[in-house]
Design an enzyme around this catalytic site. Structure first.
Site, PDB file in Angstrom:
ATOM      1  N   LYS A 190       0.828  -1.204   0.000  1.00 19.38           N
ATOM      2  CA  LYS A 190       0.000   0.000   0.000  1.00 19.38           C
ATOM      3  C   LYS A 190       0.863   1.255   0.000  1.00 19.38           C
ATOM      4  O   LYS A 190       0.529   2.247  -0.656  1.00 19.38           O
ATOM      5  CB  LYS A 190      -0.932   0.009   1.224  1.00 19.38           C
ATOM      6  CG  LYS A 190      -1.890   1.219   1.261  1.00 19.38           C
ATOM      7  CD  LYS A 190      -2.787   1.287   0.034  1.00 19.38           C
ATOM      8  CE  LYS A 190      -3.640   2.566  -0.003  1.00 19.38           C
ATOM      9  NZ  LYS A 190      -4.663   2.630   1.042  1.00 19.38           N
ATOM     10  N   LYS A 258      -0.522  12.284   4.614  1.00 21.34           N
ATOM     11  CA  LYS A 258      -0.219  11.310   5.662  1.00 21.34           C
ATOM     12  C   LYS A 258       0.413  10.057   5.077  1.00 21.34           C
ATOM     13  O   LYS A 258       1.397   9.526   5.617  1.00 21.34           O
ATOM     14  CB  LYS A 258      -1.510  10.962   6.422  1.00 21.34           C
ATOM     15  CG  LYS A 258      -1.353   9.943   7.545  1.00 21.34           C
ATOM     16  CD  LYS A 258      -1.631   8.503   7.108  1.00 21.34           C
ATOM     17  CE  LYS A 258      -3.058   8.281   6.694  1.00 21.34           C
ATOM     18  NZ  LYS A 258      -3.305   6.846   6.338  1.00 21.34           N
TER      19      LYS A 258
END
Length: 315
Positions: A190, A258
């Site tokens: 990811k 983030k």
């Protein structure tokens, strides 16, 4: 309640009917996941810090639990899916007071489907395993549309037997489902995904701004590029949003920042230098600093435009 693909085999539904599944986190992703699992016949328990987000799902018959530990008790030795914003939120759900560890049963399978730092994932999986439970990290790509349509890409880390146990759930939620390796491997994939997304959004935004500055129609430039070597899902979806100026968030810029920061933290942990991503991080940080953090990722073009304005403030 969403319609599920008629292509799914009947035996898949047989595995889910009556199965106890908990969903913690009812944002753009979690709410759609809960709806799809409910439609597939699972007995769904839900928790979110903002009770109002649960009202529509409660009306469909799902059971609201006041705390993660309450949800853990309700699920028993079933499956708990966590889909929250960031690493601290996952840690709080699992290990804070009234977290799932307070009431976890041996045999339960905990699946983190958010984007969580690799190092923390391995620690959390260890805490869960000490209770006789199992853990998978299974972050997704595809956004809210993919969650609603059940077309997510799911990247999974953990034991093969746990992956196979979760497969019926994954097949309701996604289409491109891959077991990457041991605990943390899904989150590694990811991070790679989010790096490519962040840097490709930048490339598309800068290309469309250049087209505009050079006197070409950016919509026609985008159309010409689709199907060629520069084509991508980002050019298709986010490029269309950039041209249409539709920046209502599917995924906010703050979340993308983030994820970029998280990838750089992982790189630092692995003693890897990523100069392109470091520059890209500066650009996403600039967007957030300009007060655009709540825009969709495609709003990145607004930040690029602000950096290339001429003296009269015109492109």
């Amino acid at each position: 309640m969403p319609e599920l693909s008629p292509e799914l085999p009947p035996e898949l539904f047989a595995k889910l009917v009556g199965a106890k599944v908990g969903i913690i986190g009812l944002g753009n992703m979690g709410a759609h996941m809960a709806s799809r699992l409910d439609a597939a016949g699972a007995e769904v328990f839900i928790h979110t810090r903002t009770r109002g987000k649960a009202s529509a799902l409660e009306a469909q018959g799902m059971v609201y639990c006041a705390t993660p530990s309450d949800l853990s008790r309700a699920v028993g030795n079933g499956i708990i899916i966590i889909c929250v914003t960031d690493t601290p939120a996952v840690e709080a759900v699992i290990n804070n007071q009234n977290g799932i560890l307070d009431a976890i049963e041996p045999g339960v399978l905990v699946i983190d489907m958010g984007t969580t730092q690799v190092m923390n994932t391995r620690v959390l999986a260890g805490l869960v395993s000490q209770k006789g439970a199992s853990y998978l990290d299974a972050p997704v790509s595809g956004g809210a549309v993919g969650a609603e349509q059940g077309s997510l890409s799911i990247m999974v880390g953990g034991r093969v037997e746990d992956f196979e146990r979760a497969r019926p759930i994954f097949e309701i939620l996604g289409k491109n489902i891959n077991h990457i390796g041991d605990i943390g491997a899904g989150q590694v994939a990811k991070s790679a995904n989010q790096m490519i997304v962040a840097m490709t959004i930048d490339a598309v935004a800068e290309a469309l701004v250049l087209a505009t500055k050079a006197g070409a129609d950016p919509a026609k430039v985008r159309k010409a590029l689709i199907g060629g070597f520069a084509d991508s899902r980002i050019l298709d979806l986010h490029g269309e949003r950039m041209i249409g100026r539709t920046f209502d968030p599917g995924a906010r810029a703050t979340v993308q920042l983030k994820d970029v920061n998280q990838a750089l933290e992982l790189a630092d942990f692995c003693s890897a230098s990523l100069p392109g991503l470091e520059k890209n991080q500066e650009l996403w940080q600039s967007m957030v600093d300009q007060g655009m953090g709540d825009l969709d990722q495609s709003g990145f073009i607004c930040s690029i435009e602000s950096l290339v304005k001429d003296g009269e403030g015109k492109l």
